[in-house]
Structures are given as C-alpha cells and as structure tokens.
Motif scaffolding. Structure first.
Motif, PDB file in Angstrom:
ATOM      1  N   CYS A  71       0.879  -1.077  -0.052  1.00 18.41           N
ATOM      2  CA  CYS A  71      -0.052  -0.138  -0.060  1.00 18.41           C
ATOM      3  C   CYS A  71       0.808   1.486   0.076  1.00 18.41           C
ATOM      4  CB  CYS A  71      -0.852   0.078   1.122  1.00 18.41           C
ATOM      5  SG  CYS A  71      -2.016  -1.521   1.449  1.00 18.41           S
ATOM      6  N   GLY A  72       0.611   2.094  -0.836  1.00 18.26           N
ATOM      7  CA  GLY A  72       1.519   3.285  -0.884  1.00 18.26           C
ATOM      8  C   GLY A  72       2.631   3.178  -1.722  1.00 18.26           C
ATOM      9  N   ASN A  73       3.676   4.010  -1.683  1.00 19.04           N
ATOM     10  CA  ASN A  73       4.915   3.776  -2.424  1.00 19.04           C
ATOM     11  C   ASN A  73       6.091   3.426  -1.624  1.00 19.04           C
ATOM     12  OD1 ASN A  73       4.663   6.497  -1.213  1.00 19.04           O
ATOM     13  ND2 ASN A  73       6.541   6.864  -2.416  1.00 19.04           N
ATOM     14  N   LEU A  74       7.153   2.956  -1.927  1.00 17.15           N
ATOM     15  CA  LEU A  74       8.240   2.512  -1.377  1.00 17.15           C
ATOM     16  C   LEU A  74       9.218   3.637  -1.885  1.00 17.15           C
ATOM     17  CD1 LEU A  74       8.362  -1.142  -2.454  1.00 17.15           C
ATOM     18  CD2 LEU A  74       7.629  -0.299  -0.277  1.00 17.15           C
ATOM     19  N   PRO A 158       5.515 -11.871   2.731  1.00 13.98           N
ATOM     20  CA  PRO A 158       5.106 -10.764   3.464  1.00 13.98           C
ATOM     21  C   PRO A 158       4.429  -9.735   2.402  1.00 13.98           C
ATOM     22  CG  PRO A 158       7.344 -10.388   2.569  1.00 13.98           C
ATOM     23  CD  PRO A 158       6.941 -11.880   2.305  1.00 13.98           C
ATOM     24  N   PHE A 159       3.358  -9.009   2.882  1.00 17.94           N
ATOM     25  CA  PHE A 159       2.437  -8.430   2.101  1.00 17.94           C
ATOM     26  C   PHE A 159       1.517  -7.329   2.955  1.00 17.94           C
ATOM     27  CE2 PHE A 159      -0.400 -11.779   3.123  1.00 17.94           C
ATOM     28  CZ  PHE A 159      -1.603 -11.348   3.145  1.00 17.94           C
ATOM     29  N   SER A 160       1.020  -6.377   2.065  1.00 15.86           N
ATOM     30  CA  SER A 160       0.107  -5.519   2.677  1.00 15.86           C
ATOM     31  C   SER A 160      -1.150  -5.439   1.731  1.00 15.86           C
ATOM     32  CB  SER A 160       0.588  -4.095   3.049  1.00 15.86           C
ATOM     33  OG  SER A 160       1.628  -3.944   3.824  1.00 15.86           O
ATOM     34  N   VAL A 161      -2.318  -5.280   2.105  1.00  9.71           N
ATOM     35  CA  VAL A 161      -3.378  -5.019   1.321  1.00  9.71           C
ATOM     36  C   VAL A 161      -4.195  -4.012   1.620  1.00  9.71           C
ATOM     37  CG1 VAL A 161      -5.005  -6.647   2.648  1.00  9.71           C
ATOM     38  CG2 VAL A 161      -5.321  -6.123   0.276  1.00  9.71           C
ATOM     39  N   GLY A 162      -4.803  -3.405   0.613  1.00  6.73           N
ATOM     40  CA  GLY A 162      -5.686  -2.004   0.838  1.00  6.73           C
ATOM     41  C   GLY A 162      -6.683  -1.968  -0.248  1.00  6.73           C
ATOM     42  N   PRO A 255      -8.607   2.104   3.621  1.00  4.59           N
ATOM     43  CA  PRO A 255      -8.173   1.021   4.697  1.00  4.59           C
ATOM     44  C   PRO A 255      -7.133   0.276   4.081  1.00  4.59           C
ATOM     45  CG  PRO A 255     -10.210   0.032   3.293  1.00  4.59           C
ATOM     46  CD  PRO A 255      -9.841   1.552   2.639  1.00  4.59           C
ATOM     47  N   TRP A 256      -5.958   0.318   4.988  1.00  2.90           N
ATOM     48  CA  TRP A 256      -4.680  -0.385   4.585  1.00  2.90           C
ATOM     49  C   TRP A 256      -4.359  -1.316   5.834  1.00  2.90           C
ATOM     50  CZ3 TRP A 256      -0.503   3.544   2.625  1.00  2.90           C
ATOM     51  CH2 TRP A 256      -0.964   4.469   1.468  1.00  2.90           C
TER      52      TRP A 256
END
Length: 289
Positions: A71-74, A158-162, A255-256
């Motif tokens: 989610c978002g940028n790196l 590993p991960f994120s979701v949104g 929502p993230w």
C-alpha cells in the motif's frame, strides 16, 4: 431479485444488481478486478475520471482500486528481501493485472468471486507463489469485500493489502468526518499532527495517514449529497489514509493493512507462512437520506 449481467464495452464489464434496493455494481475483472461504479437508486457513490479510464496506460482514478502486495509507495520504488533488492511500483501490481472470474452467486445476495494467481511477471518483482480471492458481495446499500490470501511458496510471504475508494462529492466543505483517531501523519513526513475532525481543503493536496485507530469503523457524512458513508474493517487493517486533490470532485478514505513502506520497515506487515491462508473483510454502507 439479484442478477449478474456481462457486457462487452472497452473492457468486459460485470453488472451486479440488487433490484429490490436498486443497487448496482460494475466490475472489470480484466482491468485489475476493479469496481468502477456503484449506484443506489440511480445515484453514484463512486467518482470516476472517465478520460483517464479510457487510457489503458494510465492508472484508474476512480472506483475502488485494489492495493496488493503493498500500500502506498516505497522509497525509490524498491524493497530488500533476503539480501536481494526488488522494484515494486506504488500500490503494487494487483490493480493493473487481469483477474479471473471464479464464481457467481445470485441467491441470498449477489456475489462475484475474482481470483489473481502469481505468474512469471509478478515473481520478477515479488518472488512468491500466491493466490488471492476477492468476493464482491452486494446486498441492499452495503458492499462487502471478502478477501483470501494463500501462500503457495515454501517461504513466508510478507504483504500489505488495501483499497483506494474514490467517493464522489461536489462540495468538500459539506463533509463531516468521524475518523477513530486523534492524530495523523502527512506523506513523506515523520511529524505527527493532531486531528480535530476537520481538514483544510484550501490545500492543493491532502495525503495523510491515521495509524492509531481506536475503532473498526469510520464515517463521512456529505451534507451536500445527503449521503452518509460508513467504512467498516476487521483487525487486519491498521491504517486509514485520507487523500484528495483540490478542484477534483472526490475524496478517498482508504483502509490499509499496513502503512506506507511496511515492506522495508516491517511495521504492521502481514507475514503468511507457507501453505497458510488468511482472510480479511471490509464493508462499505452508503445511506442516502
């Protein structure tokens, strides 16, 4: 009565309808699995920039884009994993890839299940075998998104979701917020700001993250449209991001599961063991008065 129709437009479009409540979704599986439109009694819930949408080279600004596996940028669009550096662009790749339709249900509600599997393209930027299933469930004035993430790799994933919902508004001064936090952090800043329920819409852009949430729901009331939006999310989601741009008829309340750059920092990063599956749920309720 519930129904699902398919129309071939610029993209194959699935139209989910709850006729009793006159609620309707439009979903584009081949264009990132995105919901582009949600109507209740003929009134649009989501904003959609039609000009950007027509250009397949541009990201969609509107509807409800999917954010995965980040989610978002790196920083510099890169992250390090097991001493190896990978490049991953803002919000990940799920919103740009074709999803497959795996199930349609029109009994107690109307549901469309979409699936995204890892492939050679994804493994170049995210070295894991995975399967993601999303079920869009429409009933009355409520949209529920059921999510399943399965790690098919031999290593922890590993991960994120949104999600990045764009809500249509015509006058931001008519918005009232009930966000379960008293502080936020601006993008590209470590500084913490107190939040009293108001935003300064004279700014060219607002991009802030609420990382300390005291409840599992938030509401925005648009007095100009007589619309109350309620966003509910489960324990997987740690962050709410608010974003808007001056002169555009939208606001986003996102929502993230993890904050920006979680892939590098590990903060609220979801780590799924080999062979494991994790579920998550968000729910949007749109109430016109």
């Amino acid at each position: 009565m519930f129904s699902i129709d398919v129309e071939q437009r610029q993209y194959e479009t699935y139209i989910l309808t709850d006729e009793k409540s006159q609620s309707q979704l439009e979903v584009l599986p081949k264009r990132g699995g995105i919901i582009t439109k949600w109507r209740i009694n003929g009134q649009e819930v989501f904003y959609l920039d039609e000009e950007r949408f027509k250009n397949p080279e541009m990201s969609i600004r509107g509807g409800n884009p999917i954010l995965f596996p980040i989610c978002g940028n790196l920083p510099d669009d890169s992250y390090t994993l097991n001493d190896q550096q990978f490049t991953l662009k803002q919000h990940g790749f799920a919103r740009n890839l074709p999803w497959s339709v795996s199930e349609e249900i029109t009994v107690d509600n109307v549901c469309l299940k979409l699936t995204l599997d890892s492939n050679e393209q994804t493994k170049k930027v995210y070295p894991f075998e995975f399967q993601v299933n999303f079920t869009y469930q429409l009933h009355g004035n409520t949209l529920t998104i059921l999510q399943e993430f399965t790690n098919k790799s031999s290593e922890a994933m590993p991960f994120s979701v949104g999600f990045h919902p764009y809500f249509l508004t015509h006058d931001k001064s008519q918005l009232e917020f009930d966000i379960p936090s008293v502080e936020f952090q601006k993008k590209d800043s470590q500084e913490i700001h107190s939040f009293n329920g108001n935003f300064d819409f004279s700014s060219d852009e607002i991009d802030v993250a609420f990382n300390k949430l005291s409840a599992k729901s938030a509401t925005v009331t648009d007095k100009g449209r007589n619309l109350k939006m309620t966003l509910e999310y489960d324990d997987n989601f740690s962050t709410l991001v608010f974003w808007t741009v001056k002169g555009k008829d939208f606001y986003c309340l996102e929502p993230w599961s993890g904050p920006r750059n979680a892939m590098n920092t590990g903060e609220h990063l979801t780590v799924l063991e080999p062979g494991a599956t994790q579920s998550a749920t968000i729910r949007l309720t749109a109430k016109f008065s």
